[in-house]
Design a protein around this motif. Structure first.
Motif, PDB file in Angstrom:
ATOM      1  N   ARG A  11       0.892  -1.241   0.092  1.00 30.57           N
ATOM      2  CA  ARG A  11       0.075  -0.189   0.044  1.00 30.57           C
ATOM      3  C   ARG A  11       0.750   1.281   0.054  1.00 30.57           C
ATOM      4  NH1 ARG A  11      -4.480   0.285   4.426  1.00 30.57           N
ATOM      5  NH2 ARG A  11      -5.135  -1.547   3.068  1.00 30.57           N
ATOM      6  N   GLN A  12       0.851   2.066  -1.060  1.00 28.21           N
ATOM      7  CA  GLN A  12       1.558   3.222  -1.233  1.00 28.21           C
ATOM      8  C   GLN A  12       0.741   4.249  -0.458  1.00 28.21           C
ATOM      9  OE1 GLN A  12       4.659   2.892  -2.953  1.00 28.21           O
ATOM     10  NE2 GLN A  12       3.923   0.725  -3.133  1.00 28.21           N
ATOM     11  N   ALA A  13       1.703   5.557  -0.255  1.00 25.86           N
ATOM     12  CA  ALA A  13       1.294   6.535   0.470  1.00 25.86           C
ATOM     13  C   ALA A  13      -0.008   6.990  -0.115  1.00 25.86           C
ATOM     14  CB  ALA A  13       2.263   7.834   0.829  1.00 25.86           C
TER      15      ALA A  13
ATOM     16  N   GLN B 298      10.123  -0.702   3.440  1.00 24.79           N
ATOM     17  CA  GLN B 298       9.354  -0.030   2.225  1.00 24.79           C
ATOM     18  C   GLN B 298       8.016   0.647   2.774  1.00 24.79           C
ATOM     19  OE1 GLN B 298       8.184  -2.019  -1.176  1.00 24.79           O
ATOM     20  NE2 GLN B 298       6.764  -0.422  -1.887  1.00 24.79           N
ATOM     21  N   TYR B 299       7.373  -0.228   3.969  1.00 24.66           N
ATOM     22  CA  TYR B 299       6.407   0.371   4.855  1.00 24.66           C
ATOM     23  C   TYR B 299       6.701   1.568   5.795  1.00 24.66           C
ATOM     24  CZ  TYR B 299       1.747   0.364   7.164  1.00 24.66           C
ATOM     25  OH  TYR B 299       0.678   0.816   7.991  1.00 24.66           O
TER      26      TYR B 299
ATOM     27  N   GLU C  47       6.972   4.413   3.470  1.00 22.41           N
ATOM     28  CA  GLU C  47       5.760   5.101   2.759  1.00 22.41           C
ATOM     29  C   GLU C  47       5.009   5.789   4.082  1.00 22.41           C
ATOM     30  OE1 GLU C  47       4.194   4.972  -0.029  1.00 22.41           O
ATOM     31  OE2 GLU C  47       5.754   4.136  -0.725  1.00 22.41           O
ATOM     32  N   GLN C  48       4.977   5.342   5.254  1.00 24.29           N
ATOM     33  CA  GLN C  48       4.540   6.170   6.385  1.00 24.29           C
ATOM     34  C   GLN C  48       5.342   7.429   6.413  1.00 24.29           C
ATOM     35  OE1 GLN C  48       1.901   4.985   8.010  1.00 24.29           O
ATOM     36  NE2 GLN C  48       1.947   3.638   6.311  1.00 24.29           N
TER      37      GLN C  48
ATOM     38  N   LYS D 151       6.634   9.292   4.253  1.00 20.80           N
ATOM     39  CA  LYS D 151       5.883  10.143   2.974  1.00 20.80           C
ATOM     40  C   LYS D 151       4.770  10.729   3.644  1.00 20.80           C
ATOM     41  CE  LYS D 151       6.143   8.208  -1.111  1.00 20.80           C
ATOM     42  NZ  LYS D 151       6.127   7.488  -2.143  1.00 20.80           N
TER      43      LYS D 151
ATOM     44  N   TYR E  27      15.142   5.749  -2.107  1.00 22.14           N
ATOM     45  CA  TYR E  27      13.666   5.156  -2.101  1.00 22.14           C
ATOM     46  C   TYR E  27      12.958   6.031  -3.011  1.00 22.14           C
ATOM     47  CZ  TYR E  27       9.144   3.255  -1.333  1.00 22.14           C
ATOM     48  OH  TYR E  27       7.799   2.707  -1.466  1.00 22.14           O
ATOM     49  N   THR E  28      12.933   7.315  -3.157  1.00 22.67           N
ATOM     50  CA  THR E  28      12.179   8.478  -3.664  1.00 22.67           C
ATOM     51  C   THR E  28      13.110   9.181  -4.623  1.00 22.67           C
ATOM     52  OG1 THR E  28      12.495  10.097  -1.969  1.00 22.67           O
ATOM     53  CG2 THR E  28      10.974   8.547  -1.766  1.00 22.67           C
TER      54      THR E  28
END
Length: 288
Positions: free
Chosen positions: A113-115, A235-236, A239-240, A242, A274-275
């Protein structure tokens, strides 16, 4: 009779209702042959038996059963109806990714699940006997009634009824009893990671929590999610981070701590890898 095929729709976007109807055949009549219809054709048989094929598969669809025909296949009558037969049909479109697969095979890796996303996989059995068929019939009769109304006045009602029908059709089995051992453990591991991502998590900690060897947990996660537990955790956390960069004014150090990275320089390096940008630059792009 083949009954172990599934069609998985990767959301978003959502499937889109187009039209519905009710067709009745007397003995000797049959479903017309069609090729590359361009839309999904979902059949709900309420009386008799419909004999229908798709490419090299054929079904006898009885009352209380459903069949989902693909938009890019050849459909044909396997033989004429032997008794009075009636069925509702629904045409719907889907502009996203979809795949047909057997019950025990994965069509897509389960998504992270992406941001800014909330991905979901709708998994529909191609041929089924939904346990709540009577409720589905009521929805179908309402859809049919809507078809003669002005479209603007019933548009949202039609879409809602259609989505509820897909919900009734989506695999309703008890997943705790029917999912593969790998799926069960991977799902439990994912949920555990989401609940404890702010803590110090290791493969050993997961093994202790679930009483499985860490190598087995890693293997299950890679089979279902195509990544290891620690890769999923990393990765999670990012995303959090972000989300926190956009929704709060917290410092980078606080966000690093809140997402389990602890040290701001390490977090910043991971975030940029990552980004492609630093946490501060990422935040600035959303400021007026």
């Amino acid at each position: 009779m083949p009954n172990d095929a599934y069609i998985t729709l990767k959301l978003p976007p959502m499937p889109y209702y187009i039209a519905a109807g009710l067709t009745e055949y007397i003995p000797g009549e049959q479903h017309p042959s069609r090729q590359n219809l361009g839309v999904f054709d979902l059949l709900w048989v309420i009386k008799g038996t419909l004999y229908i094929g798709e490419e090299d598969k054929e079904w006898e669809v009885n009352a209380g059963e459903t069949l989902l025909l693909m938009p890019d296949r050849y459909h044909y009558s396997a033989k004429p109806c032997e008794r009075e037969t009636a069925f509702y049909w629904i045409h719907f479109d889907f502009k996203g990714e979809w795949a047909q697969h057997e019950a025990d095979s994965a069509s897509f890796p389960l998504p992270m699940r992406q941001a800014w996303e909330n991905p979901y996989l709708i998994q529909l059995p191609q041929y089924a006997a939904p346990p709540e068929f009577k409720l589905a019939e009521r929805h179908l009769s309402q859809l049919l009634a809507c078809s003669v109304e002005h479209r603007r006045s019933v548009y949202w009602q039609e879409q809602q009824l259609f989505i509820e029908l897909l919900g009734l059709l989506e695999e309703r089995r008890d997943r705790s009893n029917s999912d593969s051992p790998a799926m069960k453990l991977a799902s439990r591991t994912e949920a555990y990671i989401r609940q404890h991502y702010q803590s110090e998590l290791t493969n050993a900690a997961l093994a202790e929590a679930f009483h499985f060897h860490p190598n087995y947990i890693v293997r299950c996660m890679k089979e279902i999610y195509h990544c290891s537990p620690m890769e999923y955790l990393h990765q999670y956390r990012l995303e959090q981070a972000k989300l926190l960069l956009v929704k709060t004014e917290w410092s980078i150090a606080v966000i690093a701590d809140q997402t389990g990275f602890r040290h701001a320089p390490y977090f910043s390096n991971c975030f940029k890898a990552y980004t492609g940008t630093s946490p501060l630059r990422y935040r600035k792009q959303f400021k007026p």
